[in-house]
Design a protein around this motif. Sequence first.
Motif, PDB file in Angstrom:
ATOM      1  N   UNK A  45       0.869  -1.330   0.012  1.00 54.36           N
ATOM      2  CA  UNK A  45      -0.231   0.020  -0.132  1.00 54.36           C
ATOM      3  C   UNK A  45       0.750   1.044  -0.039  1.00 54.36           C
ATOM      4  N   UNK A  46       1.777   1.442  -1.145  1.00 50.64           N
ATOM      5  CA  UNK A  46       2.551   2.792  -1.036  1.00 50.64           C
ATOM      6  C   UNK A  46       1.632   4.039  -0.953  1.00 50.64           C
ATOM      7  N   UNK A 104      15.380   3.482 -16.102  1.00 48.88           N
ATOM      8  CA  UNK A 104      15.843   2.350 -15.470  1.00 48.88           C
ATOM      9  C   UNK A 104      15.027   2.337 -14.300  1.00 48.88           C
ATOM     10  N   UNK A 105      14.728   3.264 -13.496  1.00 50.90           N
ATOM     11  CA  UNK A 105      13.514   3.341 -12.441  1.00 50.90           C
ATOM     12  C   UNK A 105      12.061   2.647 -12.730  1.00 50.90           C
ATOM     13  N   UNK A 106      11.801   3.053 -14.064  1.00 50.82           N
ATOM     14  CA  UNK A 106      10.541   2.644 -14.612  1.00 50.82           C
ATOM     15  C   UNK A 106      10.614   0.937 -14.625  1.00 50.82           C
ATOM     16  N   UNK A 135      -0.774   2.800 -12.455  1.00 50.77           N
ATOM     17  CA  UNK A 135      -0.899   3.583 -11.435  1.00 50.77           C
ATOM     18  C   UNK A 135      -0.097   2.879 -10.040  1.00 50.77           C
ATOM     19  N   UNK A 136      -0.081   1.696  -9.943  1.00 48.68           N
ATOM     20  CA  UNK A 136       0.748   1.023  -8.627  1.00 48.68           C
ATOM     21  C   UNK A 136       2.051   1.393  -9.154  1.00 48.68           C
ATOM     22  N   UNK A 137       2.657   1.437 -10.296  1.00 52.21           N
ATOM     23  CA  UNK A 137       4.055   1.662 -10.652  1.00 52.21           C
ATOM     24  C   UNK A 137       4.299   3.115 -10.003  1.00 52.21           C
TER      25      UNK A 137
END
Length: 466
Positions: A45-46, A104-106, A135-137
């Motif tokens: 749950x970020x 890279x982060x994606x 959306x979660x990313x």
Amino acid sequence: MKKEDRREQKKVTYKEARVYLDEMSKYGSVLGLDTIRGLLRELGNPQESLKFIHIAGTNGKGSVLAYTSTILSEAGYRIGRYVSPTVISYLERIQMNGRWISEEEFAELTEKVKEAIARLKAAGENLPTVFETETAIAFLYFRKMNCDFVVLETGLGGELDATNIVKNTVCAVFATISRDHLGVIGNTLEEIAQTKAGIIKNGCAVVSAQQKETVSEILKKRAEASDCSYREADLSRFLVEKEDYHGIRFSYKEYKNLRGSLAGECQIANLATALEVIRTLNALGISVPETAVRKGLEETRWPGRFTFLMEHPVFLVDGAHNEDAAQKLRMSMERYFPGRRLILILGVFKDKEYEKIASILCPLAQQVYTVDLPNVERTLPAEKLAECAKKYCRQTAAAGRIEDAVEKAMKAAERAGQRTADSEASAADGEPVILACGSLSYLGDVIRLVEKSYGTRTRGTGKEEK
């Protein structure tokens, strides 16, 4: 331990992450929150550690987001942005202080989400759509970047949109609400407004653009029922001091002699709405000094929304994709370029009100070129759009390819300019204006083509993380 077990597991590349998401996009979208709730639970749950400024609306929510997030960044806050659709790059949709997430982060975060989806699949749970996955990313990235606030744009509608999984909404914001996505989020303006009002959370602040009376009443009642304060932009207090296709100098309430860097008829409502958001945040004790407001408005960039590309000929792009946006675009063209020849490049989705869009914009044009959009499944074929446009502009041709339309428009503008010079006609009467409009989905291609071939003067298309 076997040698191959000790070998570091190969990481997902950006290209592989995009292929994975593109495969997911084939399965369409489903309104509802149950699936994304399960996915985010699997990811810890970020979103629960973040605070949100949540924006819904039919037209203008992207511009309101751009103004608001840029002002807050200038005030020293770490601001996440989540937007769709994108124009220049896929990476635009996830930003921190105006910088795109890196490849890279994606890729790294997509791998985490992919693993979570695999666990859900093994447990027999419902699997998320591509928008829910994206959306979660985004939420994982914003938590990683320790964002103070996330300015969040809804995807479709409001109440059942995946972004509405958030709970910590500081301010629910409504750009102009009009009829769009009929039959999906509602069959009438009132039903659409009720759906969008679903982003209002108990006790949050509510800010709205100036709306039609029926829409205002719906938003006010929902705010009152949820124990929320309510502010609405007051366009009678908006004083335009100077305006052209490069931007607007104006005053609004206590803010005097400001300059908005975005042009177009719709920006008056968007600027007033964004400033009401800032006034509301200040009232909540979130300090946003006037210096940040002033600089933020000047620094705001939002490609594809009445974006000026070059001067000779004037070349503009605008993502007017429904009746209300087309009306405002027409008003802008008539205001900024009275008497000028217009060469129109037009591309729309087949599920949009393309007949109305053509009836509003094509009568202004002396030449129309229609194009096929990159999204083959949703595009209205250029030939069919040309048949529609010919009712309103006889000089209409189906160019098909975007490259061909841009080339034909530039050559037509060159010929018209030469005729003007030969006949000694006035520049105002003779120098043509090229406008590429309709769906946002192809405007990035137009911008890149013009930049590559003609040396555009683009006015900011976002900043990519290096």
